[in-house]
Design a protein around this motif. Sequence first.
Motif, PDB file in Angstrom:
ATOM      1  N   GLU A 245      -0.684  -5.089 -10.314  1.00  0.00           N
ATOM      2  CA  GLU A 245      -1.932  -5.571  -9.709  1.00  0.00           C
ATOM      3  C   GLU A 245      -1.847  -7.054  -9.347  1.00  0.00           C
ATOM      4  OE1 GLU A 245      -4.214  -3.656  -8.552  1.00  0.00           O
ATOM      5  OE2 GLU A 245      -3.041  -2.000  -9.357  1.00  0.00           O
TER       6      GLU A 245
ATOM      7  N   LYS B 286      -9.690   3.866 -10.808  1.00  0.00           N
ATOM      8  CA  LYS B 286      -9.277   3.302 -12.089  1.00  0.00           C
ATOM      9  C   LYS B 286      -8.054   3.992 -12.677  1.00  0.00           C
ATOM     10  CE  LYS B 286     -11.114   1.790 -16.545  1.00  0.00           C
ATOM     11  NZ  LYS B 286     -12.268   1.718 -17.435  1.00  0.00           N
TER      12      LYS B 286
ATOM     13  N   TYR C  71     -10.034  -3.085  -0.479  1.00  0.00           N
ATOM     14  CA  TYR C  71      -9.194  -2.853  -1.666  1.00  0.00           C
ATOM     15  C   TYR C  71     -10.010  -2.218  -2.792  1.00  0.00           C
ATOM     16  CZ  TYR C  71      -5.628  -3.813  -5.221  1.00  0.00           C
ATOM     17  OH  TYR C  71      -4.678  -3.674  -6.203  1.00  0.00           O
TER      18      TYR C  71
ATOM     19  N   SER D 235     -10.859   1.356  -2.142  1.00  0.00           N
ATOM     20  CA  SER D 235      -9.685   2.238  -2.089  1.00  0.00           C
ATOM     21  C   SER D 235      -9.010   2.394  -3.451  1.00  0.00           C
ATOM     22  CB  SER D 235      -8.665   1.688  -1.089  1.00  0.00           C
ATOM     23  OG  SER D 235      -9.253   1.452   0.146  1.00  0.00           O
ATOM     24  N   TYR D 236      -9.539   1.696  -4.443  1.00  0.00           N
ATOM     25  CA  TYR D 236      -8.911   1.677  -5.776  1.00  0.00           C
ATOM     26  C   TYR D 236      -9.649   2.628  -6.714  1.00  0.00           C
ATOM     27  CZ  TYR D 236      -6.771  -0.220 -10.014  1.00  0.00           C
ATOM     28  OH  TYR D 236      -6.079  -0.379 -11.181  1.00  0.00           O
TER      29      TYR D 236
ATOM     30  N   ARG E  35       0.325  -7.339  -6.238  1.00  0.00           N
ATOM     31  CA  ARG E  35      -0.395  -6.798  -5.082  1.00  0.00           C
ATOM     32  C   ARG E  35      -1.435  -7.783  -4.564  1.00  0.00           C
ATOM     33  NH1 ARG E  35      -1.440  -0.583  -6.726  1.00  0.00           N
ATOM     34  NH2 ARG E  35       0.343   0.352  -5.669  1.00  0.00           N
TER      35      ARG E  35
ATOM     36  N   GLY F 211      -5.089   4.123  -9.444  1.00  0.00           N
ATOM     37  CA  GLY F 211      -4.607   2.911  -8.788  1.00  0.00           C
ATOM     38  C   GLY F 211      -5.013   2.900  -7.326  1.00  0.00           C
ATOM     39  N   LEU F 212      -4.311   2.131  -6.527  1.00  0.00           N
ATOM     40  CA  LEU F 212      -4.612   2.040  -5.101  1.00  0.00           C
ATOM     41  C   LEU F 212      -4.207   3.333  -4.408  1.00  0.00           C
ATOM     42  CD1 LEU F 212      -5.602  -0.010  -2.909  1.00  0.00           C
ATOM     43  CD2 LEU F 212      -3.183  -0.460  -2.477  1.00  0.00           C
TER      44      LEU F 212
ATOM     45  N   THR G  36       0.817  -1.226   0.000  1.00  0.00           N
ATOM     46  CA  THR G  36       0.000   0.000   0.000  1.00  0.00           C
ATOM     47  C   THR G  36       0.845   1.268   0.000  1.00  0.00           C
ATOM     48  OG1 THR G  36      -0.119   0.061   2.428  1.00  0.00           O
ATOM     49  CG2 THR G  36      -1.845  -1.162   1.276  1.00  0.00           C
TER      50      THR G  36
END
Length: 335
Positions: free
Chosen positions: A240, A146, A140, A143-144, A243, A149-150, A86
């Motif tokens: 991704e 497009k 997740y 919190s993402y 992760r 990202g994260l 993260t």
Amino acid sequence: MIHPDIIRKQRIILCILLALIIMTIIVSLGLGYSSLSYDRLIPTLFGQGTFKEDFVLFSVRLPRIIITLLAGMTLALSGAILQGITRNDLADPGIIGINSGAGVAIAGFFLFFPIQAGSFVYMLPIVAFVGALVTAGLIYVLSYKKNVGLQPVKLVLVGIGFSMALSGVMIVLISSAERAKVDFIAKWLAGNIWGSDWPFIWALLPWLAILIPFSLYKANRLNLLGLNEPVAIGVGVSIEKERIILLLTAVALAASAVSVTGGIAFIGLMAPHIAKSLVGPRNQLFIPVAILVGGWLLLFADTIGRNIIEPAGIPAGIMVAIIGGPYFMYLLIKK
């Protein structure tokens, strides 16, 4: 290429931590409601103790110490992975709701799905993993973004929100449960080391035997994920995919630990930070140190907690929170 002096420093620190753990184990074996003199430890370990000494050492103290040590190591590693994927120094399985998700799953399983005692022990890590996985997946996704990202800060905030919401769900479950079962859930919430028997160790060990070496194998990937995304993509990392794999690993580690120790937070926050301050931010260097720091922290907290007030003691989760709460506030202000 890691400088030989840093590797030497890491090895010295690992040796010091191992010595500290051994000293704490020896002290912990002799302390407790039923006293066990230190000059009787070695004879009892080699089968020359009385019935009482054998019972206290092998049925009460030793399994609890081993469970506590393994759980602390596991939580520390889970926190180190979460902070890496993260890029957020405040990430911890207890703070961002993963432990709470595991707890709700365990509570629901315990209350509504009666099962034989022998199978119950081995089912707990699996049930905890499913609950933690669902929670981590939702955190997740929320919190993402497009095109971005994260988002690390958003992940912590969403995770804290989930943790509070799941605490409410736990209260609803408790309100509908029998008194005896409520006592179990209350102990779990307080972070009491309740799974202090040999079957719980055998249930936990397979998870650790697989996940700890796998995490160390993935340490270099964590280094690359710590870079900004264009750089990581440029060196050929599938961000991704890595992760998700590492998130599953962190969730499985946290779930397996809290299934036998209850809801313990802050170990996964503090241990990686202490390790980084000792040997630097490279994952190959600080993760082994963080594992030992986490094991020692939880073992030390439990040893102090169970001897302050006898015979019940103070749950390890509360002792860790007394230390970890101010530390979390310090990091929050600093970062």
